[in-house]
Scaffold this active site. Structure first.
Site, PDB file in Angstrom:
ATOM      1  CD1 TRP A  45      -1.221   2.379   2.175  1.00 11.89           C
ATOM      2  CD2 TRP A  45      -2.881   1.682   0.851  1.00 11.89           C
ATOM      3  NE1 TRP A  45      -2.148   3.392   2.104  1.00 11.89           N
ATOM      4  CE2 TRP A  45      -3.177   2.987   1.290  1.00 11.89           C
ATOM      5  CE3 TRP A  45      -3.792   1.039   0.010  1.00 11.89           C
ATOM      6  CZ2 TRP A  45      -4.337   3.658   0.921  1.00 11.89           C
ATOM      7  CZ3 TRP A  45      -4.944   1.711  -0.359  1.00 11.89           C
ATOM      8  CH2 TRP A  45      -5.210   2.995   0.100  1.00 11.89           C
ATOM      9  CG  MET A  46       1.387   4.271  -3.034  1.00 11.20           C
ATOM     10  SD  MET A  46       2.568   5.137  -4.107  1.00 11.20           S
ATOM     11  CE  MET A  46       2.496   6.779  -3.374  1.00 11.20           C
ATOM     12  CG  ASN A  47      -2.009   6.974   1.994  1.00 10.26           C
ATOM     13  OD1 ASN A  47      -1.671   5.928   2.546  1.00 10.26           O
ATOM     14  ND2 ASN A  47      -2.242   8.088   2.679  1.00 10.26           N
ATOM     15  CG  ASP A  48      -1.504  11.436   1.952  1.00 12.98           C
ATOM     16  OD1 ASP A  48      -2.359  10.790   1.328  1.00 12.98           O
ATOM     17  OD2 ASP A  48      -1.773  12.110   2.966  1.00 12.98           O
ATOM     18  CG  ASP A 179      -1.722  15.970   6.795  1.00 14.39           C
ATOM     19  OD1 ASP A 179      -1.299  14.946   7.356  1.00 14.39           O
ATOM     20  OD2 ASP A 179      -2.859  16.060   6.299  1.00 14.39           O
ATOM     21  CD  GLU A 230      -6.923  14.450   5.180  1.00 14.98           C
ATOM     22  OE1 GLU A 230      -6.635  13.711   6.129  1.00 14.98           O
ATOM     23  OE2 GLU A 230      -7.244  14.024   4.061  1.00 14.98           O
ATOM     24  CD1 TRP A 312      -8.322   9.863   1.406  1.00 14.09           C
ATOM     25  CD2 TRP A 312      -8.163   7.652   1.700  1.00 14.09           C
ATOM     26  NE1 TRP A 312      -7.100   9.602   1.977  1.00 14.09           N
ATOM     27  CE2 TRP A 312      -6.972   8.255   2.174  1.00 14.09           C
ATOM     28  CE3 TRP A 312      -8.287   6.263   1.772  1.00 14.09           C
ATOM     29  CZ2 TRP A 312      -5.928   7.519   2.725  1.00 14.09           C
ATOM     30  CZ3 TRP A 312      -7.236   5.533   2.313  1.00 14.09           C
ATOM     31  CH2 TRP A 312      -6.087   6.160   2.788  1.00 14.09           C
TER      32      TRP A 312
END
Length: 505
Positions: A45-48, A179, A230, A312
């Site tokens: 998994w990856m996100n930001d 953040d 965010e 998301w």
């Protein structure tokens, strides 16, 4: 970095630090739907994107990563580097969860003057500023779940040491408090932290990255508020000798086409207050799949943006297995002024030319044409560029042998660009995925200039030299291999099809 609706409540254990994964795994980059010209993690998994910093001619990309699953979980900082923003080298995980919590999103800076005191014997420290997210406190419904912490590197970002005095900015009682994007404000010789706090931005300042003082707040009554604010960013851009400050604020949900999206504000910043030129909602990307985007630090006047290429609304359930998610292409940011409005313009970083093949140029395209007769069958990523003397309704269709398709085009009646993925292949994994998404055309020019970057499972559409931008992902059951153009009135003056090479080879 917002988490899915159902939080994975895995307790932090020191075993996360014991199982360091090694880089490599480039053989994995051949799976179905795997991006060939966009960064994606070797696996899981990856996100930001996080901690993006340019140092000693190297672009560092850190990113939200869960190395033990292909769905969101206890967050780490993954790590990759590039010398050209195109080819990427995967490195070991940089930051692991610890007793203070998961490692949520943040930024990194080059502390040239060693204001932090982390530097030793002349070594310039890289300093990462990130959010510690405490799952135990969250489980107890605490309002002080998230705090800001530091880590530093004295070997050019290869290894990192967490600061013993963490957290350096404690939560004042705001549930979503995260953040941090930090930059040096030269006019007053201090660091500025731009922090997302629920429905607004809070600005803090510091002389040394360790002690922080609140300066001001912005945004409670400005822009879009369909979800939590965010992943902010604050930076100046030059417009014909005039300095205009850009404040980026990501939001989830509440985007123009549902779910996650990136909005921005223009204005002035004096080291304490951000004074906006506008408080209406403006989007950096109108497509459904550009979120959590911020810019690299330490790049001078050039501002290079990178986003998470997902949403998301469905990120945890898209039909990939060995990995999930990718980043957008790096994009150069600039300003265009139309009437009294300062508008953000984004275009693919010119480094993309490094993987460009021989272009095929077709003139005077009109009616209903199978473009494959002119350019041959599609075989991998490509850049498609169109110009027309007068913009009219049209569509470009990417098609495969199963008649799955993506439509990209412009509707003059609504004055909107669109990406239509209703028949794009796998769409049933989430009820809102198979939709026609639209974006307003912001330019008033009669002429059309349109660039479309095509990868195995995504398109990025740059209308009018990047004034209107859309990003969309898709999952055909077999690759698109033909391309059709259709318009009742518009003639394409020049169509250029440029194949793009694989960044992992």
């Amino acid at each position: 970095m917002i988490k899915p609706a159902i939080l994975v409540t895995v307790l932090l254990l020191t075993t996360y630090c014991a199982n360091e994964r090694q880089p490599g795994h480039e053989s994995l980059y051949n799976e179905r739907h795997r991006p060939q010209i966009h960064f994606s993690p070797p696996e899981m998994w990856m996100n930001d994107p996080n901690g993006m910093v340019f140092h000693k001619s190297v672009y560092h990309l850190f990113y939200q990563h869960y190395p033990d699953s292909n769905v969101w979980g206890p967050m780490h900082w993954g790590h990759a580097t590039s010398a050209d923003l195109v080819h990427w080298k995967n490195l070991p995980i940089a930051l692991y969860p610890d007793s203070l919590g998961y490692i949520f999103s943040g930024s990194a800076v080059v502390d040239v003057d060693n204001t932090s005191g982390f530097g030793k014997e002349g070594d310039i420290p890289l300093v990462a500023i990130f959010t510690h997210h405490d799952p135990k406190a969250e489980k107890e419904s605490s309002t002080t779940v998230e705090n800001q912490s530091l880590a530093f590197s004295l070997d050019d970002g290869n290894t990192w040491t967490k600061y013993h005095g963490n957290p350096v900015l404690k939560n004042p009682g705001i549930r979503d408090f995260r953040d941090p994007k930090v930059s040096w404000y030269e006019a007053q010789k201090k660091w500025i932290m731009t922090l997302a706090a629920s429905d607004r931005i809070i600005f803090y300042s510091s002389p040394d990255l360790k002690t922080w003082t609140k300066e001001s707040e912005f945004g409670k009554d400005a822009g879009a508020h369909g979800g939590v604010w965010e992943c902010p960013d604050l930076f100046p851009l030059d417009y014909n000798g005039e300095t205009v400050w850009i404040l980026i604020v990501n939001i989830n949900p509440g985007g123009p086409n549902g779910g996650s999206a990136t909005q921005y504000f223009t204005g002035q910043f004096d080291g304490k207050n951000f004074t906006p030129y506008q408080t209406d909602t403006r989007w950096a990307d109108y497509g459904p799949d550009n979120y959590a985007g911020v810019t690299w630090s330490n790049t001078g006047s050039r501002k290079i943006f990178l986003g998470w290429m997902s949403n998301w609304q469905y990120a945890n359930v898209v039909p990939t297995e060995k990995w999930r998610s990718a980043c957008t292409l790096p994009r150069d940011l600039s300003i265009e002024k139309i009437d009294d409005r300062y508008l953000l313009r984004s275009t693919p970083a010119p480094e993309l030319k490094k993987i460009a093949g021989t272009p095929i140029v077709v003139e005077d395209v009109s009616g209903n044409m199978d473009l494959s007769q002119k350019i041959g069958n599609m075989d991998g990523p490509a850049l498609l560029q169109l110009t027309a003397d007068s913009i009219q309704s049209f569509s470009i269709t990417l098609l495969n042998d199963k008649q799955e398709k993506i439509l990209i085009g412009y509707d003059r009646d609504d004055n909107t660009y669109f990406i239509d993925r209703r028949e794009s292949g796998s769409i049933t994994f989430e009820k809102g995925f198979g939709m026609r998404h639209t974006a307003p055309r912001l330019s008033s020019e009669r002429k059309l200039v349109l660039d479309i970057v095509i990868d195995n499972a995504s398109v990025e559409v740059f209308g009018d030299n990047g004034l209107t931008v859309m990003t969309g992902i898709f999952f055909p059951t077999m690759p698109f291999n033909t391309m059709h153009f259709q318009s009742e009135q518009m003639k394409i003056k020049l169509l250029t099809y440029t194949p793009l090479g694989n960044i992992w080879q």
